[in-house]
Design a protein around this motif. Structure first.
Motif, PDB file in Angstrom:
ATOM      1  N   ILE A 156       0.880  -1.166   0.000  1.00 45.55           N
ATOM      2  CA  ILE A 156       0.000   0.000   0.000  1.00 45.55           C
ATOM      3  C   ILE A 156       0.917   1.215   0.000  1.00 45.55           C
ATOM      4  N   ASP A 157       0.852   2.025  -1.045  1.00 41.19           N
ATOM      5  CA  ASP A 157       1.872   3.055  -1.252  1.00 41.19           C
ATOM      6  C   ASP A 157       2.041   4.007  -0.077  1.00 41.19           C
ATOM      7  N   GLU A 158       0.916   4.590   0.403  1.00 45.52           N
ATOM      8  CA  GLU A 158       1.016   5.583   1.472  1.00 45.52           C
ATOM      9  C   GLU A 158      -0.145   5.424   2.442  1.00 45.52           C
ATOM     10  N   VAL A 159       0.188   5.358   3.745  1.00 43.31           N
ATOM     11  CA  VAL A 159      -0.817   5.278   4.804  1.00 43.31           C
ATOM     12  C   VAL A 159      -0.441   6.278   5.894  1.00 43.31           C
ATOM     13  N   GLU A 160      -1.437   7.020   6.366  1.00 43.51           N
ATOM     14  CA  GLU A 160      -1.229   7.960   7.479  1.00 43.51           C
ATOM     15  C   GLU A 160      -1.987   7.456   8.697  1.00 43.51           C
ATOM     16  N   ILE A 161      -1.312   7.457   9.841  1.00 47.49           N
ATOM     17  CA  ILE A 161      -1.902   6.958  11.087  1.00 47.49           C
ATOM     18  C   ILE A 161      -1.694   8.009  12.168  1.00 47.49           C
ATOM     19  N   VAL A 162      -2.761   8.339  12.891  1.00 45.04           N
ATOM     20  CA  VAL A 162      -2.660   9.223  14.056  1.00 45.04           C
ATOM     21  C   VAL A 162      -3.392   8.547  15.210  1.00 45.04           C
ATOM     22  N   GLY A 163      -2.983   8.873  16.440  1.00 43.74           N
ATOM     23  CA  GLY A 163      -3.654   8.250  17.568  1.00 43.74           C
ATOM     24  C   GLY A 163      -3.254   8.860  18.890  1.00 43.74           C
ATOM     25  N   ALA A 164      -3.926   8.400  19.927  1.00 46.11           N
ATOM     26  CA  ALA A 164      -3.662   8.828  21.296  1.00 46.11           C
ATOM     27  C   ALA A 164      -3.859   7.642  22.223  1.00 46.11           C
ATOM     28  N   GLU A 165      -3.153   7.688  23.353  1.00 47.31           N
ATOM     29  CA  GLU A 165      -3.170   6.537  24.258  1.00 47.31           C
ATOM     30  C   GLU A 165      -2.966   7.005  25.693  1.00 47.31           C
ATOM     31  N   VAL A 166      -3.598   6.308  26.629  1.00 52.37           N
ATOM     32  CA  VAL A 166      -3.412   6.588  28.046  1.00 52.37           C
ATOM     33  C   VAL A 166      -3.421   5.274  28.803  1.00 52.37           C
ATOM     34  N   GLY A 167      -2.619   5.185  29.843  1.00 50.09           N
ATOM     35  CA  GLY A 167      -2.580   3.991  30.683  1.00 50.09           C
ATOM     36  C   GLY A 167      -2.354   4.377  32.131  1.00 50.09           C
ATOM     37  N   PHE A 168      -2.778   3.509  33.053  1.00 49.91           N
ATOM     38  CA  PHE A 168      -2.642   3.830  34.471  1.00 49.91           C
ATOM     39  C   PHE A 168      -2.495   2.556  35.286  1.00 49.91           C
ATOM     40  N   SER A 169      -1.987   2.712  36.489  1.00 50.98           N
ATOM     41  CA  SER A 169      -2.025   1.666  37.519  1.00 50.98           C
ATOM     42  C   SER A 169      -2.296   2.344  38.848  1.00 50.98           C
ATOM     43  N   TRP A 170      -3.143   1.716  39.677  1.00 50.83           N
ATOM     44  CA  TRP A 170      -3.591   2.334  40.928  1.00 50.83           C
ATOM     45  C   TRP A 170      -3.665   1.268  42.020  1.00 50.83           C
ATOM     46  N   ALA A 171      -2.836   1.429  43.022  1.00 53.64           N
ATOM     47  CA  ALA A 171      -2.914   0.573  44.202  1.00 53.64           C
ATOM     48  C   ALA A 171      -3.921   1.204  45.149  1.00 53.64           C
ATOM     49  N   ALA A 172      -5.203   0.870  44.979  1.00 50.26           N
ATOM     50  CA  ALA A 172      -6.265   1.481  45.774  1.00 50.26           C
ATOM     51  C   ALA A 172      -6.079   1.183  47.258  1.00 50.26           C
ATOM     52  N   SER A 173      -5.565   0.023  47.566  1.00 52.94           N
ATOM     53  CA  SER A 173      -5.199  -0.354  48.932  1.00 52.94           C
ATOM     54  C   SER A 173      -4.159  -1.437  48.801  1.00 52.94           C
ATOM     55  N   ASN A 174      -3.738  -1.979  49.916  1.00 54.85           N
ATOM     56  CA  ASN A 174      -2.766  -3.061  49.857  1.00 54.85           C
ATOM     57  C   ASN A 174      -3.397  -4.356  49.371  1.00 54.85           C
ATOM     58  N   HIS A 175      -4.711  -4.351  49.177  1.00 59.75           N
ATOM     59  CA  HIS A 175      -5.401  -5.571  48.762  1.00 59.75           C
ATOM     60  C   HIS A 175      -6.032  -5.455  47.386  1.00 59.75           C
ATOM     61  N   PHE A 176      -6.235  -4.239  46.903  1.00 61.85           N
ATOM     62  CA  PHE A 176      -6.897  -4.026  45.618  1.00 61.85           C
ATOM     63  C   PHE A 176      -6.011  -3.164  44.718  1.00 61.85           C
ATOM     64  N   THR A 177      -5.764  -3.669  43.519  1.00 57.86           N
ATOM     65  CA  THR A 177      -4.972  -2.948  42.530  1.00 57.86           C
ATOM     66  C   THR A 177      -5.737  -2.919  41.215  1.00 57.86           C
ATOM     67  N   PHE A 178      -5.705  -1.771  40.578  1.00 63.23           N
ATOM     68  CA  PHE A 178      -6.356  -1.617  39.283  1.00 63.23           C
ATOM     69  C   PHE A 178      -5.316  -1.153  38.261  1.00 63.23           C
ATOM     70  N   PHE A 179      -5.444  -1.627  37.041  1.00 62.16           N
ATOM     71  CA  PHE A 179      -4.613  -1.097  35.956  1.00 62.16           C
ATOM     72  C   PHE A 179      -5.391  -1.207  34.658  1.00 62.16           C
ATOM     73  N   GLY A 180      -4.998  -0.396  33.704  1.00 59.17           N
ATOM     74  CA  GLY A 180      -5.696  -0.424  32.425  1.00 59.17           C
ATOM     75  C   GLY A 180      -5.182   0.650  31.492  1.00 59.17           C
ATOM     76  N   GLY A 181      -5.876   0.788  30.376  1.00 59.24           N
ATOM     77  CA  GLY A 181      -5.477   1.785  29.394  1.00 59.24           C
ATOM     78  C   GLY A 181      -6.432   1.804  28.222  1.00 59.24           C
ATOM     79  N   TRP A 182      -6.271   2.820  27.412  1.00 50.92           N
ATOM     80  CA  TRP A 182      -7.148   2.996  26.255  1.00 50.92           C
ATOM     81  C   TRP A 182      -6.344   3.582  25.115  1.00 50.92           C
ATOM     82  N   ASN A 183      -6.600   3.097  23.897  1.00 52.32           N
ATOM     83  CA  ASN A 183      -5.922   3.610  22.719  1.00 52.32           C
ATOM     84  C   ASN A 183      -6.957   3.909  21.635  1.00 52.32           C
ATOM     85  N   TRP A 184      -6.807   5.046  20.986  1.00 57.12           N
ATOM     86  CA  TRP A 184      -7.631   5.415  19.836  1.00 57.12           C
ATOM     87  C   TRP A 184      -6.696   5.615  18.652  1.00 57.12           C
TER      88      TRP A 184
END
Length: 849
Positions: A673-701
Motif C-alpha cells: 500500500i503506497d502511502e498510509v497515514e496513522i494518528v492516535g492517542a493513548e493513556v494507561g494507568f495503575s492504581w494501588a487502591a489499597s494493599n489488597h486491591f490494585t487496578f490497571f488499564g489503558g485505552w488507545n484510539w
C-alpha cells in the motif's frame, strides 16, 4: 453499553461475594500457622504498599521505566501470575494499542501495533526479544509461555535498536532466573471441552557458590476445541489442540564480571487448521429465488458457523531453539554477545476452496460424492445447494463433497543469528552503546492444490498424476536471506533534568528466491479457456505457462534491500514525579519475494477475464515509516501512576497480505500500500487502591487513512487494515488475607476492541469471478465485512495456602460470539471468517516445593 455495564457490575459482585463468604468458611477450619503464610500476610497487611522501581531493558540496557522516552507497557510477574498468562493472546489483551489475530493455524498469528500490522509470509512488524535474544521467525511468538518474570511492550518504531522487523515496536519477554535454593512447582488444570494442562518446573543452584544455576520446565496441553464437524460426526473435532514443550536454562557465573546464559527449547504442536466458513458478499445473487438466497449477502458478524468438510484438517509444528548469551563487565563498559539457532517447521492440510468454481466438476470422485450425498438428502448451509450433479449445485468452499480438492501448505524456516554489543557510561552524563548483527535465513514456502480422490491428503507438495492425491496447482519456493547491520546510540544528560538521545542503525538485507515447481508435469483439469471449459494440460504453476514465460522455467532471482534508521528522543523531568518526552524515528521492514508465479496467476485468472488491473508482483517492496510521538509519565502518588501519548505515523509501501481464491485454488501474497497515514492517542494507568486491591488499564484510539494504493486504487480513503478504531483494557487484582493460613486472590480482566476492517477493500463494491457465471450479478459489496466492536471478560478467583493454590477461572465469561478474523477475498465474492474462542470454565491446582 448498558449490557456492558451490567456485566461489569455482575462480575464485581461475584468477586465481592467471594470476599465476604471466604472468611466465614475459613474460620471454621483449624488454625495452623506457617512461616510462609505469616510473611505473606505481613506483606499484604502493611500500612503502605511496597514500592519497587520497575526496571526495563527496552533500549537494550537496564534502566528505570520512568527514564525511557517512549510508550512502554510493563506487565510485572505479579500481574502475569494473577491473570494466568500462558499465550501471546493473553499478553496482548492486557496492552492498549495492540491487537492480535489468532489465525486458524499455529504459525500465523498477526499482531497490530498502532496501525502497523505484520504480514503473513513476510515479516513481523515488531521485534520479539526473549531474555535479551532477538527471535526472527514469525512463528516464534505463538507458543506456550511459562516461568515468566516480566513483559515489556514498547510501541513505535524501534528499528534503530532492533532492526528491520521492529517497525511497530518491540515485545520484550523476561523469564525467571535460577533460584539460590532448590525449588519446584507443579500445576495441573482441567476445563470444559476436554481441555487439560500439566506443567512442572525445577530450579536451583549449581555448586556451592550460589552464583550459577539452572531452570528446567516442561508443559503439556490439549483441548477438543469448540467446534465439531457436522458432516463426519459430532465427535470429529474441527479445532483440536495438543502441545508439549520443554525448556532448559543454564546460567554460569564463573566470577562477578562474567555471566553465560545458555537456553534450549523444543516443542511440538498438533492442531486443527483452516477453521473457516465463507460469508458471501453478492447482493445480486439474492434475486435468484433459491431457498436461503438471502445468505448470498450477509453481515459477517451474523454468520452461523457450520463446518462440513470431508477432510479432517491437521496442522503440525515442530520447533527447536538453542541460544547462548555472554554478558561481561569490562573496565570501560559492558560486553553483551549472543548467538541463536532456530529451526521451526510448520505444515498443514485441509479441505480445499475450489468447489465454487467448478473446475473439478468432471472429476469422477466429485461427481460420485455429489450424487451420493444428494440421494441421501444431505443439506448444505445456505446459500449453497446440493443437486444430483455438480453442474446444478451451488458450492462454497470446504464442502462434504470431493469437488473442493485438497490443500497442503508448508512453511519451514531455519535461521542462525548473532549480535555483539558494547555499552558504557552507565554512571556518567554520556551513555553509549554500539554493535553489529548478522542473520541468515533459509525458508521454504509452498501451497499445493490436490485432487481429492477420497484417499486422504498426501503430505507432499508434489504428487504425480498416478498418486493417491495428485497435484493440480503448485507454488513452491526456497527463500534465502542474509542480513548485516551495525547500530549505535548515545544519550546525554544536558542538564540533570533533561536527556537527549540519538540512535542510528543501518540494515542491509540480501534476499534470493529459487523456484522448486517441477516444469514437466501438467494439470488434469485446471486450464481456463475462452469457451468456458476446464480441459487441463497446463503447467502446475501459471508462471511456467509458455504464453507468459517462453523459456519454460522460472529462474532464480535476488535483490538487496537496505535502510538507514535514525531515532531522536528527549526526556524532560518537569518534577520528581512528572516527565515529558518526545521522539521521532524511522521504521523498516525488508522487501522480498512472493511465491514465484503469483503475478502470472493474477493476470491469467483475474485481470484478463475480468478486465481488472489488480497489481500483484512476484516481488514486493520494502516498507518504511516515519513516526512522531509526544508523551508524559507521572507518579501522581506512590499509589497512582499514569502515562499518555499522542503519535503520528506515515508509512510508505505498507506490506499487506492478500488471500486470492479462484480457478487456480488459493494464493497467499504480499502487496504494498503506497502511502498510509496513522494518528492516535493513548493513556494507561495503575492504581494501588489499597494493599489488597490494585487496578490497571489503558485505552488507545487510532485513526488511519490510505492515501495511495497502486495495487487497488479505488481503496484510497479507506483505513489501514487490521487496525481497530480503539483498544482498551481494564483489570482488577485482589489479594486478601482471610486469616493466618489462607489468602484469597482474584483477577477480573476486561478487554475492549473497536470496529475493524481487515482488508483495503472496505465499504465498497468489487467485481468478482462470479460475474463470469452470471454477468451483471457478480459484483460484490463489502460493506458488511467489518468486524463489530466487542468486549470480553476473564475472571480468576482462588485461594493460596502456604505451598498450595487452587484457582477457578473463566475466559470470555459472558460468552460473546466474536469473529477472530475476516479475510476478505475481493475477487472471490466473499470473505473467509473464523470464530474466536467461546466461554470456557476451568480449575487450576498448583503446588510449590
Amino acid at each position: 453499553m448498558l449490557n456492558l455495564k451490567r456485566r461489569w457490575i455482575l462480575s464485581v459482585l461475584i468477586v465481592m461475594s467471594l470476599l465476604v463468604v471466604g472468611p466465614v468458611v475459613a474460620q471454621t477450619e483449624e488454625e495452623e500457622d506457617t512461616e510462609a503464610v505469616e510473611e505473606m500476610v505481613d506483606e499484604l497487611s502493611g500500612e503502605e504498599p511496597i514500592a519497587e522501581e520497575i526496571t526495563v531493558t527496552a533500549r537494550q540496557v537496564e534502566e528505570a521505566l520512568r527514564e525511557v522516552p517512549a510508550s512502554v507497557t510493563v506487565l510485572t510477574d505479579a500481574q502475569l501470575e494473577s491473570a494466568g498468562v500462558k499465550t501471546a493472546a493473553q499478553i496482548i489483551k492486557m496492552v492498549p494499542g495492540v491487537s492480535i489475530v489468532n489465525a486458524a493455524e499455529v504459525a500465523d498469528t498477526q499482531v497490530n501495533i498502532r496501525g502497523i500490522n505484520g504480514s503473513r509470509d513476510a515479516e513481523n512488524s515488531f521485534a520479539l526479544v526473549v531474555d535479551g535474544i532477538l527471535k526472527t521467525n514469525p512463528a516464534s511468538l505463538n507458543r506456550q509461555y511459562n516461568n515468566l518474570s516480566q513483559i515489556e511492550v514498547m510501541k513505535g518504531p524501534q528499528g534503530a535498536l532492533y532492526g528491520r522487523n521492529a517497525a511497530a515496536g518491540a515485545v520484550i519477554v523476561t523469564t525467571r532466573r535460577p533460584t539460590e535454593e532448590f525449588e519446584g512447582e507443579f500445576k495441573i488444570s482441567g476445563a470444559e471441552d476436554s481441555t487439560y494442562f500439566a506443567g512442572a518446573a525445577v530450579s536451583g543452584p549449581i555448586g556451592s557458590s550460589g552464583t550459577s544455576g539452572y531452570v528446567v520446565n516442561a508443559e503439556w496441553a490439549e483441548s477438543d476445541g469448540f467446534w465439531r464437524n457436522e458432516f463426519l460426526n459430532d465427535s470429529a473435532v474441527v479445532d483440536p489442540y495438543e502441545n508439549y514443550t520443554i525448556n532448559g536454562r543454564l546460567i554460569l557465573e564463573p566470577n562477578d564480571r562474567t555471566m553465560w546464559d545458555i537456553q534450549a527449547r523444543y516443542g511440538e504442536v498438533q492442531a486443527g487448521s483452516i477453521t473457516f466458513n465463507a460469508a458471501f458478499a453478492l447482493p445480486g445473487f439474492t434475486v435468484i429465488g433459491t431457498p436461503g438466497a438471502e445468505a448470498f449477502f450477509e453481515d459477517v458478524n451474523d454468520h452461523p458457523f457450520i463446518f462440513q468438510p470431508n477432510i479432517v484438517p491437521n496442522n503440525d509444528q515442530e520447533a527447536l531453539e538453542i541460544s547462548g548469551l555472554l554478558d561481561k563487565t569490562l573496565d570501560f563498559g559492558r560486553l553483551t554477545a549472543w548467538i541463536l539457532y532456530s529451526d521451526i517447521n510448520n505444515d498443514l492440510f485441509a479441505d480445499g476452496t475450489s468447489g465454487a468454481f467448478g473446475f473439478f466438476n468432471q472429476e469422477p470422485n466429485c461427481r460420485a460424492t455429489t450424487a451420493e450425498l444428494s440421494a441421501a438428502g444431505f443439506v448444505l448451509p445456505a446459500p449453497q445447494i446440493l443437486a444430483p450433479v455438480p453442474e446444478f449445485s451451488i458450492f462454497g468452499p470446504y464442502t462434504p463433497t470431493s469437488c473442493d480438492g485438497t490443500q497442503y501448505q508448508v512453511r519451514n524456516q531455519e535461521d542462525i543469528s548473532f549480535q555483539v554489543q558494547l555499552a558504557g557510561g552507565e554512571d556518567t552524563k554520556l551513555k553509549w552503546q554500539g554493535g553489529v548483527y548478522f542473520l541468515s535465513i533459509d525458508r521454504e514456502v509452498g501451497v499445493n492444490l490436490g485432487i481429492d480422490q477420497q484417499q486422504g491428503v498426501v503430505e507432499r507438495l508434489f504428487v504425480p498424476q498416478d498418486g493417491a492425491n495428485p497435484t493440480e496447482q503448485l507454488v513452491h519456493d526456497n527463500f534465502g536471506s542474509n542480513v548485516f547491520a551495525v547500530f549505535g546510540a548515545v544519550r546525554y544528560d544536558i542538564v540533570e533534568s533533561f536527556e537527549l538521545g540519538l540512535a542510528l542503525r543501518y540494515d542491509r538485507e540480501e534476499r534470493d528466491v529459487t523456484n522448486l515447481v517441477p516444469t514437466e508435469p501438467r494439470t488434469q483439469y485446471v486450464d481456463y479457456t475462452l469457451d468456458g471449459q476446464f480441459l487441463g494440460g497446463a503447467p502446475l504453476n501459471p508462471g511456467l505457462d509458455p504464453s507468459i514465460n517462453p523459456s519454460g522455467e522460472i529462474l532464480p532471482k535476488s535483490e538487496t534491500f537496505d535502510e538507514l534508521q535514525p531515532k531522536i528522543s528527549g526526556r524532560w523531568d518537569a518534577s520528581d514525579r512528572w516527565s515529558l518526552y518526545g521522539s521521532w524515528g524511522v521504521g523498516f521492514k525488508s522487501g522480498g519475494f512472493n511465491n514465484q508465479g503469483s503475478n502470472a496467476t493474477v493476470e491469467i485468472f483475474y485481470n484478463e477475464p475480468l478486465g481488472t488491473d489488480l497489481l500483484i508482483e512476484d516481488q514486493f517492496d520494502k516498507e518504511t515509516s516515519s513516526a512522531f510521538e509526544l508523551g508524559f509519565k507521572a507518579d501522581v502518588t506512590n499509589r497512582f501512576f499514569i502515562e499518555g501519548a499522542v503519535y503520528q505515523v506515515d508509512v510508505d509501501d505498507m506490506q499487506f497480505f492478500e488471500f486470492l481464491v479462484g480457478p487456480f485454488g488459493l494464493l497467499r501474497v504480499v502487496s504494498n500500500i503506497d502511502e498510509v497515514e496513522i494518528v492516535g492517542a493513548e493513556v494507561g494507568f495503575s492504581w494501588a487502591a489499597s494493599n489488597h486491591f490494585t487496578f490497571f488499564g489503558g485505552w488507545n484510539w487510532t485513526d488511519s487513512e490510505i492515501l495511495k494504493n497502486s495495487s487497488r486504487p479505488d481503496t484510497v480513503g479507506n483505513k489501514s487494515p487490521y487496525t481497530p478504531d480503539y483498544t482498551g483494557t481494564l483489570a482488577m487484582d485482589v489479594s486478601y488475607p482471610i486469616n493466618n493460613k489462607w489468602v484469597f486472590v482474584g483477577n477480573l480482566l476486561g478487554s475492549f476492541v473497536g470496529p475493524t476492517w481487515f482488508h483495503t477493500v472496505q465499504d465498497q463494491t468489487n467485481i468478482s469471478l462470479f460475474d463470469l457465471l452470471i454477468p451483471g450479478l457478480g459484483t460484490a459489496d463489502y460493506g458488511l465485512a467489518q468486524r463489530d466492536s466487542f468486549e470480553t471478560l476473564d475472571l480468576r478467583v482462588g485461594l493460596i495456602r502456604d505451598k498450595w493454590s487452587v484457582t477457578v477461572w473463566g475466559h470470555n465469561i459472558t460468552n460473546n460470539e466474536v469473529l477472530e478474523e475476516v479475510i476478505v477475498a475481493p475477487e472471490f465474492g466473499g470473505s473467509f471468517i473464523h470464530p474466536a474462542a467461546l466461554r470456557r470454565w476451568g480449575l487450576d491446582l498448583g503446588f510449590r516445593f
